[in-house]
Design a protein around this motif. Structure first.
Motif, PDB file in Angstrom:
ATOM      1  N   GLU A  80      23.881 -26.325 -15.748  1.00  0.00           N
ATOM      2  CA  GLU A  80      23.572 -26.290 -17.184  1.00  0.00           C
ATOM      3  C   GLU A  80      22.060 -26.350 -17.438  1.00  0.00           C
ATOM      4  O   GLU A  80      21.518 -27.363 -17.890  1.00  0.00           O
TER       5      GLU A  80
ATOM      6  N   ASP B 238      29.438 -17.795  -5.795  1.00  0.00           N
ATOM      7  CA  ASP B 238      28.508 -18.927  -5.882  1.00  0.00           C
ATOM      8  C   ASP B 238      27.259 -18.529  -5.099  1.00  0.00           C
ATOM      9  O   ASP B 238      27.167 -17.391  -4.614  1.00  0.00           O
TER      10      ASP B 238
ATOM     11  N   SER C 292      27.854 -25.642 -22.004  1.00  0.00           N
ATOM     12  CA  SER C 292      28.397 -26.691 -22.876  1.00  0.00           C
ATOM     13  C   SER C 292      27.595 -26.813 -24.155  1.00  0.00           C
ATOM     14  O   SER C 292      28.028 -27.466 -25.086  1.00  0.00           O
TER      15      SER C 292
ATOM     16  N   MET D 163      34.215 -26.556 -13.132  1.00  0.00           N
ATOM     17  CA  MET D 163      34.741 -25.667 -14.170  1.00  0.00           C
ATOM     18  C   MET D 163      35.035 -24.268 -13.636  1.00  0.00           C
ATOM     19  O   MET D 163      36.109 -23.724 -13.863  1.00  0.00           O
TER      20      MET D 163
ATOM     21  N   LYS E 253      20.338 -19.737 -15.581  1.00  0.00           N
ATOM     22  CA  LYS E 253      21.323 -18.892 -16.271  1.00  0.00           C
ATOM     23  C   LYS E 253      20.661 -17.568 -16.691  1.00  0.00           C
ATOM     24  O   LYS E 253      21.203 -16.485 -16.452  1.00  0.00           O
TER      25      LYS E 253
HETATM   26  P1  NAD Z   1      29.256 -28.036 -11.121  1.00  0.00           P
HETATM   27  O1  NAD Z   1      27.987 -28.695 -10.757  1.00  0.00           O
HETATM   28  O2  NAD Z   1      30.529 -28.675 -10.719  1.00  0.00           O
HETATM   29  O3  NAD Z   1      29.266 -26.555 -10.528  1.00  0.00           O
HETATM   30  C1  NAD Z   1      28.193 -25.662 -10.660  1.00  0.00           C
HETATM   31  C2  NAD Z   1      28.314 -24.620  -9.555  1.00  0.00           C
HETATM   32  O4  NAD Z   1      27.360 -23.596  -9.821  1.00  0.00           O
HETATM   33  C3  NAD Z   1      28.011 -25.162  -8.175  1.00  0.00           C
HETATM   34  O5  NAD Z   1      29.025 -24.757  -7.284  1.00  0.00           O
HETATM   35  C4  NAD Z   1      26.669 -24.519  -7.809  1.00  0.00           C
HETATM   36  O6  NAD Z   1      26.541 -24.237  -6.421  1.00  0.00           O
HETATM   37  C5  NAD Z   1      26.721 -23.242  -8.597  1.00  0.00           C
HETATM   38  N1  NAD Z   1      25.384 -22.720  -8.934  1.00  0.00           N
HETATM   39  C6  NAD Z   1      24.304 -23.394  -9.355  1.00  0.00           C
HETATM   40  N2  NAD Z   1      23.299 -22.550  -9.588  1.00  0.00           N
HETATM   41  C7  NAD Z   1      23.746 -21.299  -9.287  1.00  0.00           C
HETATM   42  C8  NAD Z   1      23.173 -20.003  -9.335  1.00  0.00           C
HETATM   43  N3  NAD Z   1      21.926 -19.825  -9.735  1.00  0.00           N
HETATM   44  N4  NAD Z   1      23.931 -18.955  -8.970  1.00  0.00           N
HETATM   45  C9  NAD Z   1      25.216 -19.135  -8.571  1.00  0.00           C
HETATM   46  N5  NAD Z   1      25.803 -20.323  -8.515  1.00  0.00           N
HETATM   47  C10 NAD Z   1      25.075 -21.397  -8.881  1.00  0.00           C
HETATM   48  O7  NAD Z   1      29.178 -27.817 -12.693  1.00  0.00           O
HETATM   49  P2  NAD Z   1      30.370 -27.675 -13.744  1.00  0.00           P
HETATM   50  O8  NAD Z   1      30.730 -29.015 -14.246  1.00  0.00           O
HETATM   51  O9  NAD Z   1      31.416 -26.799 -13.190  1.00  0.00           O
HETATM   52  O10 NAD Z   1      29.636 -26.936 -14.942  1.00  0.00           O
HETATM   53  C11 NAD Z   1      29.346 -25.563 -14.926  1.00  0.00           C
HETATM   54  C12 NAD Z   1      29.017 -25.101 -16.328  1.00  0.00           C
HETATM   55  O11 NAD Z   1      30.142 -25.383 -17.188  1.00  0.00           O
HETATM   56  C13 NAD Z   1      27.834 -25.798 -16.955  1.00  0.00           C
HETATM   57  O12 NAD Z   1      27.170 -24.907 -17.785  1.00  0.00           O
HETATM   58  C14 NAD Z   1      28.480 -26.906 -17.758  1.00  0.00           C
HETATM   59  O13 NAD Z   1      27.670 -27.352 -18.812  1.00  0.00           O
HETATM   60  C15 NAD Z   1      29.716 -26.208 -18.257  1.00  0.00           C
HETATM   61  N6  NAD Z   1      30.858 -27.074 -18.632  1.00  0.00           N
HETATM   62  C16 NAD Z   1      31.197 -28.146 -17.877  1.00  0.00           C
HETATM   63  C17 NAD Z   1      32.299 -28.915 -18.226  1.00  0.00           C
HETATM   64  C18 NAD Z   1      32.743 -30.089 -17.398  1.00  0.00           C
HETATM   65  O14 NAD Z   1      33.564 -30.884 -17.858  1.00  0.00           O
HETATM   66  N7  NAD Z   1      32.284 -30.244 -16.194  1.00  0.00           N
HETATM   67  C19 NAD Z   1      33.038 -28.564 -19.362  1.00  0.00           C
HETATM   68  C20 NAD Z   1      32.676 -27.448 -20.098  1.00  0.00           C
HETATM   69  C21 NAD Z   1      31.574 -26.702 -19.726  1.00  0.00           C
END
Ligand code: NAD
Length: 778
Positions: free
Chosen positions: A94, A34, A121, A15, A99
Motif C-alpha cells: 500500500e 508477484d 485500501s 488479499m 503501484k
Molecule cells: P501483503 O503484504 O500481504 O501482500 C502484498 C504482496 O505484494 C506481497 O506478496 C509482496 O511480495 C507483493 N509485492 C509488493 N510489491 C510488489 C511489486 N512491486 N510487484 C509485485 N508484487 C509486489 O498485503 P495485503 O494485505 O495483501 O494488501 C495488498 C493490498 O490490498 C494493499 O494495497 C492493501 O492496502 C489492500 N487491502 C488489504 C486488506 C487487508 O485486510 N489486508 C484489505 C483490503 C485491501
C-alpha cells in the motif's frame, strides 16, 4: 457487454491470493503474479502464495478443484501475458510509488479491452492513475475487496477521473453476477467509505472509553451485539486486524484529513512500540494467560496486564434480546445507567460522523449503510439506525452529548426526515443534499425482492407465529420461516402443507425461502426428546409422518415449488431442498443431513429421496457405488461448505441452480417458478417401481461399518445408527432386484427413526446438543 472470463492478480499476499482464489472458485481463470526471485523458480513468491491458500480457514474457494484455475508467474517475465487477460487486479504493497511504477509498466502490455483495477485500501485513484495514457485511464478503476474476500460481500467500486461507463458497467456485472458481491460505488476520497467510518468508530470509541473510565472488557461488551456490531466488539477486533495495521491506516487518515481528530490513545502507540500487535504476535489488548481459561487484559490506565473481568450492564439486558431493529435502538436510547450512556455516546458519535462525511464519500446514503453492513458486518448501517431511533430522538442524544451533526439531517424532505420511506411497496431513499441545498427529496430506487418491504407493505396470505405465507406478485406465493433458528416444529410443517395446498388453488407457484440468518437449522429436537423421554412414541410417529407429508407435498405439488436455501440448511431444512424439483441455492449454502449427530437418521424423506434418486438414475449394476457415497454422507453427517460442494457431494443433481447473487436469490427463485409454470409444469410421476439392492447393499455397508469400527472412527452407537441408515438405503433385507415403492421406503425411515429415538444413547445425544450446541459422540 464484454464478459470477464480471465484475470490477473498482482501481489500474492493476504488479499491477492484470496481474491485469486475467489475468482477461480467462481470459474474465472487467474494468473497470480508477484515479484521475481533469483534462482531456479523465478515465481517462487506467487507459488508460495497459491500453495498457502490450502491452509486458509475458512476455505477461500467454493471447492478444491477451483485451485486448478490459478496459474502463477512473476512481474518480470509475465506482464505481457497479464495484458491479455480481461481484468488485472493490483494488490501489492500500500504505497503510491510501487503501484504507479507497476501501472506504467503494465500499460505498455495491456490489450485494448483489458481493465486495470487497484485494490488499494485508501489511496485516491487520481493519484495512482497520474501519468497513465488516456486510453488506460478510461479502463482504470478501484475494486476494493474486504478481508476475507470470499465471505465479506462488499466491494467498493471507485471511479478514477476518467474511468469510462463501459469499464464501470463491466466491473459491476462481474462483481454482481459472477462473484456474489455487492458493488457499492464510492467517491474517490481517501479510504473511501467503510474504512473511513469504521476506523473513525474505533478511534472515537477508545477516546470515549478513556474519558468515561471504561475498561477494555466494558467497551467490548458495549460495542458488540448490543449496538448491532459483531461479538468481537472494539478491542478484540483491533487485536484481530493487527494493531500495527490499524496504526498505518490511522496515520494515513491523519495525513489525508488533518482537520479531523484521528489522534489516538497512548495505549495504542505503547503496544505498537512493544511490538504487541494483537493476535498475530500473541498479545495486544488481550493476551492468553498460562492456564486454559486464563485471559489477561490490558489496563488502559496503567498499561499493565491484569486478569480479565467479564463486564455486564443490567440496563442493557433487554436491548440485546430485542430482534426488531426499531425497538432495539429505541430501547437503547431510552435506557439509563453508565453503560447505556456510554453506548449511546459511542454510537451517536459514529452516526454523526457518517452523516458529516456522507456527501464527500458517496452519491447515495444507502451506499453508506450497505458498506458498513457488508464490510464491517454491522447489523444496520448508520442511516438505518438513525431512522430506527427516530430523527428527533437522535437529535436529542446529540444535544445531550454535545455531538455536532450536519443540519440537513434533521431538515425534513417533504415532511419526512427519515432516510428510508415506504412508497407503494417500494423503498424510497432520501437524496443527498446537493450543492448546499437544505435537504434532498426521496427517490425511488428499484432493488431486488426484499422481504422486510413485503412485510411492511402487504397483508399476509396466511400468518402464524413460526412461518408466514406472502403474495410476492406474478401469481407466486412465498413461504418464510421465522421460528427460533427457523427450526421445524408442527406449526412450520403444517404451514408447508397448507402453503402447497394454497398454491395449488389458483396460483402459479410457491417459493420457500427467507432472508434471515439461515434457511433452517433442522427439526425442533427438544420436542422429540420430550416425547421420547416420556415414552410417547405415538407423538414422535405423528411428527415424522407430518415431516414426510410436508416433503412429499413439495415434491408432488401440481405447481412448481422452488426451495431456496442460504447459509445453514441442515437436517429437515436439507430434506426440503432435496424434495424441490428446482432448488435455487445461495452460493453460500451449508447443507447436510446431520441427524446422526443427535443419534437419529433423516426421516423427513431425506434418506428415502437420496436412495430413490440413486436407484432411478443408475443401472442396477452401477447403483452400489453411488449408494455407498450416499451412505457415507448420511452416516457421517457431512455438511457442504458451499452450494457448489453440495452438488459435488451428491446432495443435489442437475435440477438444482446456484443463484448468481445472494442479494437477488429470491428474485431468481421466483423467476424459476414463473418460467416452470409458463413451460407447462408437471410434477414427477409417483415412484411405484424401485428396484432395490437389498442384501447385496447391506453386506457392503456391513463391511464399511466394520472397518470404521476397527479404525476407531465409529463408536458402537455410531455403528448402530449407520446400520439403520444402510437398511433404508438398501430397501430392507430383501433379495437384490426386489421392486418396492416410495411409501415403503418412507415406512422404513419412520421405523428406523423410532427404534433409534427409543435408545438411551440417542436421547443423551439430543440432550447434549440442546444443552451444549455441539454433538456428543457416545
Ligand atoms: P501483503 O503484504 O500481504 O501482500 C502484498 C504482496 O505484494 C506481497 O506478496 C509482496 O511480495 C507483493 N509485492 C509488493 N510489491 C510488489 C511489486 N512491486 N510487484 C509485485 N508484487 C509486489 O498485503 P495485503 O494485505 O495483501 O494488501 C495488498 C493490498 O490490498 C494493499 O494495497 C492493501 O492496502 C489492500 N487491502 C488489504 C486488506 C487487508 O485486510 N489486508 C484489505 C483490503 C485491501
Amino acid at each position: 457487454m464484454q464478459p470477464i472470463r480471465s484475470a490477473t492478480v498482482i501481489g500474492s499476499g493476504i488479499m491477492g491470493s484470496q481474491i485469486a482464489a475467489h475468482l477461480a472458485g467462481c470459474g474465472i481463470s487467474v494468473l497470480l503474479l508477484d515479484v521475481p526471485t533469483e534462482g531456479k523458480d523465478r515465481s517462487l513468491v506467487a507459488n508460495k502464495g497459491r500453495d498457502g491458500l490450502k491452509k486458509v480457514k475458512p476455505s477461500p474457494v467454493y471447492s478444491a478443484d477451483a485451485m486448478d484455475l490459478i496459474s502463477t508467474g512473476n512481474t518480470a517475465d509475465h506482464l505481457a501475458e497479464a495484458g491479455k487477460t480481461d481484468w488485472i487486479i493490483e494488490a501489492i504493497i500500500e504505497q503510491p510509488g510501487p503501484k504507479q511504477e507497476l501501472f506504467k509498466k503494465l500499460s505498455a502490455h495491456m490489450g485494448p479491452n483489458t481493465i486495470l483495477a487497484t485494490n488499494t485500501s485508501g489511496i485516491p485513484l487520481k493519484i495512482l492513475g497520474e501519468g497513465l495514457p488516456a486510453s488506460v485511464q478510461e479502463r482504470f478503476i478501484g475494486t476494493h475487496f474486504f478481508n476475507p474476500p470470499r465471505y465479506l460481500r462488499l466491494v467498493e467500486v471507485i471511479r478514477g477521473p476518467r474511468t469510462s461507463q463501459v469499464t464501470f458497467d463491466r466491473i459491476n456485472h462481474v462483481l454482481g453476477a459472477v462473484l456474489n458481491k455487492v458493488a457499492v460505488p464510492a467517491l474517490d476520497s481517501p479510504t473511501f467509505i467503510a474504512n473511513r467510518i469504521g476506523v473513525h468508530a474505533m478511534v472515537a470509541t477508545v477516546k470515549i472509553a478513556k474519558d468515561m473510565g471504561l475498561t477494555v472488557e466494558e467497551v467490548d461488551a458495549l460495542t458488540g451485539p448490543v449496538i448491532g456490531r459483531p461479538k468481537t466488539g472494539t478491542f478484540k477486533l483491533v487485536d484481530l486486524v493487527g494493531i500495527d495495521t490499524l496504526g498505518h491506516i490511522i496515520n494515513g487518515l491523519k495525513q489525508a484529513f488533518p482537520n479531523e481528530d484521528f489522534s489516538t490513545d497512548a495505549s495504542i502507540q505503547g503496544l505498537i512500540d512493544k511490538k504487541l500487535f494483537g493476535r498475530k504476535s500473541g498479545a495486544g489488548f488481550y493476551k492468553k494467560g498460562k492456564g486454559k481459561d486464563d485471559m489477561q487484559v490490558l489496563d488502559l490506565k496503567t498499561g499493565e496486564y491484569r486478569p480479565e473481568a467479564k463486564a455486564r450492564f443490567e440496563e442493557l439486558k433487554e436491548v440485546s434480546k430485542e430482534e426488531s431493529i426499531e425497538k432495539k435502538y429505541r430501547k437503547l436510547f431510552a435506557a439509563e445507567g453508565r453503560g447505556a450512556e456510554a453506548a449511546q455516546r459511542i454510537l451517536s458519535t459514529t452516526l454523526a460522523y457518517a452523516a458529516t462525511v456522507a456527501p464527500t464519500v458517496t452519491e447515495e446514503l444507502s451506499y453508506v449503510d450497505e458498506a458498513m453492513e457488508l464490510g464491517f458486518a454491522w447489523e444496520a448501517g448508520p442511516f438505518k439506525i438513525i431512522d430506527a431511533i427516530g430523527p428527533e430522538g437522535f437529535q436529542a442524544a446529540c444535544a445531550k452529548y454535545k455531538i455536532e451533526v450536519p443540519a440537513w439531517l434533521f431538515q425534513p424532505a417533504a415532511g419526512d426526515a427519515r432516510t428510508y420511506k415506504l412508497e407503494g411497496g417500494n423503498i424510497a431513499i432520501r437524496d443527498l443534499p446537493k450543492s448546499g441545498a437544505a435537504a434532498g427529496r426521496h427517490i425511488l430506487k428499484p432493488r431486488g425482492l426484499n422481504l422486510a418491504t413485503v412485510r411492511a407493505s402487504s397483508k399476509a396470505v396466511i400468518a402464524t407465529t413460526d412461518a408466514t405465507l406472502w403474495d410476492i406478485g406474478d401469481k407466486i406465493l412465498l413461504l418464510e420461516f421465522h421460528s427460533k433458528m427457523n427450526s421445524m416444529g408442527p406449526i412450520s410443517l403444517d404451514m408447508i402443507i397448507k402453503s402447497v395446498d394454497k398454491a395449488n388453488d389458483g396460483w402459479d407457484g410457491l417459493v420457500i425461502g427467507n432472508q434471515g440468518q439461515n434457511f433452517c437449522a433442522g427439526a425442533n429436537i427438544a420436542m422429540v426428546l420430550l416425547d421420547a423421554a416420556n415414552g410417547e412414541f405415538e407423538n414422535v410417529d405423528a411428527a415424522i409422518r407430518m415431516f414426510q407429508r410436508a416433503s412429499m407435498a413439495i415434491k408432488y405439488s401440481g405447481v412448481p415449488v422452488v426451495v431456496s436455501p442460504h447459509n445453514m440448511a441442515l437436517g429437515g431444512g436439507c430434506e426440503f431442498v432435496l424434495h424441490s424439483n428446482r432448488p435455487v441455492l445461495s452460493p453460500e449454502t451449508y447443507m447436510g443431513l446431520v441427524e446422526v449427530g443427535v443419534g437419529l437418521l433423516p426421516a423427513g424423506g431425506g434418506t428415502k429421496e437420496l436412495a430413490l434418486r440413486t436407484y432411478q438414475n443408475n443401472k442396477p449394476a452401477l447403483a452400489l457405488n453411488t449408494l455407498a457415497k450416499v451412505f457415507e454422507l448420511i452416516a457421517m453427517g457431512k455438511v457442504s461448505t458451499s452450494a457448489k460442494e453440495a452438488f459435488d457431494m451428491g446432495y443435489l443433481d442437475k435440477r438444482g441452480v446456484i443463484a448468481s447473487n445472494e442479494s437477488t436469490r429470491l428474485d431468481q427463485a421466483k423467476a424459476e417458478a414463473v418460467a416452470m409454470s409458463r413451460a407447462g409444469y408437471r410434477p414427477p410421476a409417483p415412484a411405484l417401481k424401485i428396484e432395490v439392492l437389498g442384501t447385496e447393499a447391506l453386506a457392503a455397508f456391513d463391511t464399511g461399518i466394520f472397518m470404521l469400527r476397527e479404525a476407531g472412527f465409529a463408536s458402537e452407537h455410531d455403528a448402530l445408527i449407520a446400520r439403520e441408515v444402510g437398511y433404508i438405503l438398501a430397501g430392507g433385507k430383501v433379495t437384490a432386484g426386489t421392486m418396492v415403492d416410495e411409501n415403503y421406503l418412507l415406512d422404513l425411515e419412520r421405523e428406523g427413526f423410532l427404534r433409534l429415538v427409543g435408545t438411551k444413547k440417542s436421547q443423551e445425544r439430543i440432550e447434549f446438543m440442546l444443552k451444549k450446541g455441539k454433538p456428543l459422540r457416545n
